[in-house]
Write a protein that holds these residues in place. Structure first.
Motif, PDB file in Angstrom:
ATOM      1  N   LYS A   1     -28.194  -2.082  25.254  1.00 28.12           N
ATOM      2  CA  LYS A   1     -26.869  -1.515  25.487  1.00 28.12           C
ATOM      3  C   LYS A   1     -26.868  -0.586  26.689  1.00 28.12           C
ATOM      4  CE  LYS A   1     -24.374  -2.104  21.422  1.00 28.12           C
ATOM      5  NZ  LYS A   1     -23.192  -2.823  21.684  1.00 28.12           N
ATOM      6  N   LYS A   2     -25.805  -0.667  27.464  1.00 30.12           N
ATOM      7  CA  LYS A   2     -25.608   0.199  28.620  1.00 30.12           C
ATOM      8  C   LYS A   2     -24.531   1.216  28.261  1.00 30.12           C
ATOM      9  CE  LYS A   2     -28.046  -3.060  30.616  1.00 30.12           C
ATOM     10  NZ  LYS A   2     -28.004  -4.127  29.649  1.00 30.12           N
ATOM     11  N   ARG A   3     -24.651   2.439  28.765  1.00 27.42           N
ATOM     12  CA  ARG A   3     -23.681   3.502  28.490  1.00 27.42           C
ATOM     13  C   ARG A   3     -23.253   4.171  29.787  1.00 27.42           C
ATOM     14  NH1 ARG A   3     -22.123   1.888  23.927  1.00 27.42           N
ATOM     15  NH2 ARG A   3     -23.555   2.111  22.208  1.00 27.42           N
ATOM     16  N   LEU A   4     -21.981   4.508  29.870  1.00 28.92           N
ATOM     17  CA  LEU A   4     -21.478   5.335  30.959  1.00 28.92           C
ATOM     18  C   LEU A   4     -21.520   6.773  30.482  1.00 28.92           C
ATOM     19  CD1 LEU A   4     -18.403   3.226  32.041  1.00 28.92           C
ATOM     20  CD2 LEU A   4     -20.547   3.488  33.277  1.00 28.92           C
ATOM     21  N   ILE A   5     -22.045   7.650  31.315  1.00 32.77           N
ATOM     22  CA  ILE A   5     -22.175   9.062  30.971  1.00 32.77           C
ATOM     23  C   ILE A   5     -21.287   9.854  31.914  1.00 32.77           C
ATOM     24  CG2 ILE A   5     -23.797  10.987  30.763  1.00 32.77           C
ATOM     25  CD1 ILE A   5     -25.992   8.856  30.367  1.00 32.77           C
ATOM     26  N   SER A   6     -20.661  10.900  31.415  1.00 35.57           N
ATOM     27  CA  SER A   6     -19.775  11.706  32.245  1.00 35.57           C
ATOM     28  C   SER A   6     -20.459  12.099  33.548  1.00 35.57           C
ATOM     29  CB  SER A   6     -19.346  12.975  31.498  1.00 35.57           C
ATOM     30  OG  SER A   6     -18.605  12.630  30.374  1.00 35.57           O
ATOM     31  N   PRO A   7     -19.777  11.890  34.657  1.00 37.01           N
ATOM     32  CA  PRO A   7     -20.363  12.183  35.965  1.00 37.01           C
ATOM     33  C   PRO A   7     -20.691  13.665  36.156  1.00 37.01           C
ATOM     34  CG  PRO A   7     -18.384  10.867  36.169  1.00 37.01           C
ATOM     35  CD  PRO A   7     -18.454  11.322  34.749  1.00 37.01           C
ATOM     36  N   LEU A   8     -21.744  13.929  36.872  1.00 35.81           N
ATOM     37  CA  LEU A   8     -22.127  15.298  37.206  1.00 35.81           C
ATOM     38  C   LEU A   8     -21.556  15.708  38.556  1.00 35.81           C
ATOM     39  CD1 LEU A   8     -25.859  15.160  36.091  1.00 35.81           C
ATOM     40  CD2 LEU A   8     -23.914  16.035  34.815  1.00 35.81           C
ATOM     41  N   LYS A   9     -21.251  14.730  39.415  1.00 33.24           N
ATOM     42  CA  LYS A   9     -20.664  14.975  40.728  1.00 33.24           C
ATOM     43  C   LYS A   9     -19.382  14.158  40.833  1.00 33.24           C
ATOM     44  CE  LYS A   9     -25.103  15.571  43.028  1.00 33.24           C
ATOM     45  NZ  LYS A   9     -25.970  15.118  44.102  1.00 33.24           N
ATOM     46  N   SER A  10     -18.498  14.521  41.747  1.00 35.48           N
ATOM     47  CA  SER A  10     -17.272  13.744  41.904  1.00 35.48           C
ATOM     48  C   SER A  10     -17.615  12.338  42.404  1.00 35.48           C
ATOM     49  CB  SER A  10     -16.338  14.440  42.897  1.00 35.48           C
ATOM     50  OG  SER A  10     -16.936  14.516  44.158  1.00 35.48           O
ATOM     51  N   ASN A  11     -16.809  11.372  42.015  1.00 37.59           N
ATOM     52  CA  ASN A  11     -16.971   9.967  42.392  1.00 37.59           C
ATOM     53  C   ASN A  11     -18.325   9.392  42.007  1.00 37.59           C
ATOM     54  OD1 ASN A  11     -14.412   9.903  43.466  1.00 37.59           O
ATOM     55  ND2 ASN A  11     -15.094  10.471  45.497  1.00 37.59           N
ATOM     56  N   ALA A  12     -18.879   9.800  40.894  1.00 38.15           N
ATOM     57  CA  ALA A  12     -20.175   9.277  40.457  1.00 38.15           C
ATOM     58  C   ALA A  12     -20.097   8.799  39.020  1.00 38.15           C
ATOM     59  CB  ALA A  12     -21.247  10.345  40.588  1.00 38.15           C
ATOM     60  N   ILE A  13     -20.805   7.724  38.745  1.00 38.79           N
ATOM     61  CA  ILE A  13     -20.926   7.214  37.387  1.00 38.79           C
ATOM     62  C   ILE A  13     -22.404   7.016  37.106  1.00 38.79           C
ATOM     63  CG2 ILE A  13     -20.514   5.239  35.879  1.00 38.79           C
ATOM     64  CD1 ILE A  13     -17.938   4.778  37.286  1.00 38.79           C
ATOM     65  N   PHE A  14     -22.814   7.401  35.932  1.00 42.46           N
ATOM     66  CA  PHE A  14     -24.192   7.166  35.526  1.00 42.46           C
ATOM     67  C   PHE A  14     -24.209   6.096  34.451  1.00 42.46           C
ATOM     68  CE2 PHE A  14     -24.350  11.214  37.501  1.00 42.46           C
ATOM     69  CZ  PHE A  14     -25.597  11.296  38.068  1.00 42.46           C
ATOM     70  N   SER A  15     -25.060   5.134  34.619  1.00 42.26           N
ATOM     71  CA  SER A  15     -25.228   4.103  33.612  1.00 42.26           C
ATOM     72  C   SER A  15     -26.620   4.248  33.046  1.00 42.26           C
ATOM     73  CB  SER A  15     -25.052   2.721  34.243  1.00 42.26           C
ATOM     74  OG  SER A  15     -25.313   1.721  33.308  1.00 42.26           O
ATOM     75  N   ARG A  16     -26.729   4.498  31.746  1.00 37.62           N
ATOM     76  CA  ARG A  16     -28.035   4.734  31.150  1.00 37.62           C
ATOM     77  C   ARG A  16     -28.483   3.479  30.429  1.00 37.62           C
ATOM     78  NH1 ARG A  16     -31.017   6.797  26.865  1.00 37.62           N
ATOM     79  NH2 ARG A  16     -32.588   8.272  27.541  1.00 37.62           N
ATOM     80  N   ALA A  17     -29.591   2.965  30.839  1.00 40.44           N
ATOM     81  CA  ALA A  17     -30.197   1.808  30.197  1.00 40.44           C
ATOM     82  C   ALA A  17     -31.437   2.271  29.448  1.00 40.44           C
ATOM     83  CB  ALA A  17     -30.558   0.751  31.229  1.00 40.44           C
ATOM     84  N   PHE A  18     -32.065   1.402  28.742  1.00 40.57           N
ATOM     85  CA  PHE A  18     -33.226   1.712  27.918  1.00 40.57           C
ATOM     86  C   PHE A  18     -34.358   2.358  28.711  1.00 40.57           C
ATOM     87  CE2 PHE A  18     -37.251   0.436  25.923  1.00 40.57           C
ATOM     88  CZ  PHE A  18     -37.083   1.058  24.706  1.00 40.57           C
ATOM     89  N   CYS A  19     -34.565   1.917  29.948  1.00 38.99           N
ATOM     90  CA  CYS A  19     -35.721   2.364  30.724  1.00 38.99           C
ATOM     91  C   CYS A  19     -35.425   3.541  31.646  1.00 38.99           C
ATOM     92  CB  CYS A  19     -36.270   1.209  31.542  1.00 38.99           C
ATOM     93  SG  CYS A  19     -36.905  -0.115  30.520  1.00 38.99           S
ATOM     94  N   GLY A  20     -34.226   4.081  31.643  1.00 36.69           N
ATOM     95  CA  GLY A  20     -33.969   5.222  32.504  1.00 36.69           C
ATOM     96  C   GLY A  20     -32.524   5.321  32.907  1.00 36.69           C
ATOM     97  N   ILE A  21     -32.241   6.168  33.876  1.00 34.79           N
ATOM     98  CA  ILE A  21     -30.882   6.399  34.339  1.00 34.79           C
ATOM     99  C   ILE A  21     -30.740   5.814  35.738  1.00 34.79           C
ATOM    100  CG2 ILE A  21     -29.204   8.160  34.989  1.00 34.79           C
ATOM    101  CD1 ILE A  21     -30.393   9.931  32.832  1.00 34.79           C
ATOM    102  N   LEU A  22     -29.668   5.046  35.921  1.00 38.08           N
ATOM    103  CA  LEU A  22     -29.374   4.451  37.215  1.00 38.08           C
ATOM    104  C   LEU A  22     -28.184   5.190  37.799  1.00 38.08           C
ATOM    105  CD1 LEU A  22     -29.558   0.767  36.002  1.00 38.08           C
ATOM    106  CD2 LEU A  22     -31.345   2.050  37.171  1.00 38.08           C
ATOM    107  N   TYR A  23     -28.300   5.733  38.998  1.00 32.08           N
ATOM    108  CA  TYR A  23     -27.231   6.497  39.624  1.00 32.08           C
ATOM    109  C   TYR A  23     -26.423   5.572  40.533  1.00 32.08           C
ATOM    110  CZ  TYR A  23     -24.812   9.593  42.794  1.00 32.08           C
ATOM    111  OH  TYR A  23     -23.853  10.206  43.543  1.00 32.08           O
ATOM    112  N   CYS A  24     -25.103   5.641  40.414  1.00 35.28           N
ATOM    113  CA  CYS A  24     -24.233   4.792  41.220  1.00 35.28           C
ATOM    114  C   CYS A  24     -23.032   5.616  41.669  1.00 35.28           C
ATOM    115  CB  CYS A  24     -23.743   3.600  40.417  1.00 35.28           C
ATOM    116  SG  CYS A  24     -25.059   2.630  39.691  1.00 35.28           S
TER     117      CYS A  24
END
Length: 106
Positions: free
Chosen positions: A77-100
């Motif tokens: 399962k993939k999750r979107l996490i509240s952004p820490l910076k403007s215009n950012a989305i974090f997608s958390r997968a099993f093996c870590g956090i991917l910054y986009c």
């Protein structure tokens, strides 16, 4: 905005509507949705991130803004996490956090 059904597709409704409206999207099987800065974002089972446009009846749909990461597993399962910076989305997968980061042109 909701994820529903066997194929985990997207739908939305508005105050006063009597039914949910399916959101046209190039992907199926969504894992998560989030609302940030007036926009809904969704991540599918591949880790691809979409911005959903529901504010204009003429252009309702979802647009990919972050491509799927290489090597992601559909069953994790993939999750979107509240952004820490403007215009950012974090997608958390099993093996870590991917910054986009994504723009606001949609």
């Amino acid at each position: 905005m909701a994820i529903y059904g066997e194929y985990k597709t997207l739908a939305f409704t508005r105050p006063g509507y009597k039914a949910w409206i399916d959101l046209k999207s190039p992907s199926l099987v969504y894992d998560d949705i989030a609302f940030y800065k007036g926009k809904f974002s969704a991540v599918d089972c591949h880790g691809e991130v979409f911005v959903c446009r529901i504010d204009d009846n003429q252009k309702v749909g979802a647009k990919a803004v972050v491509p799927r990461p290489k090597g992601t597993e559909d069953l994790i399962k993939k999750r979107l996490i509240s952004p820490l910076k403007s215009n950012a989305i974090f997608s958390r997968a099993f093996c870590g956090i991917l910054y986009c980061a994504w723009g606001s042109d949609f």
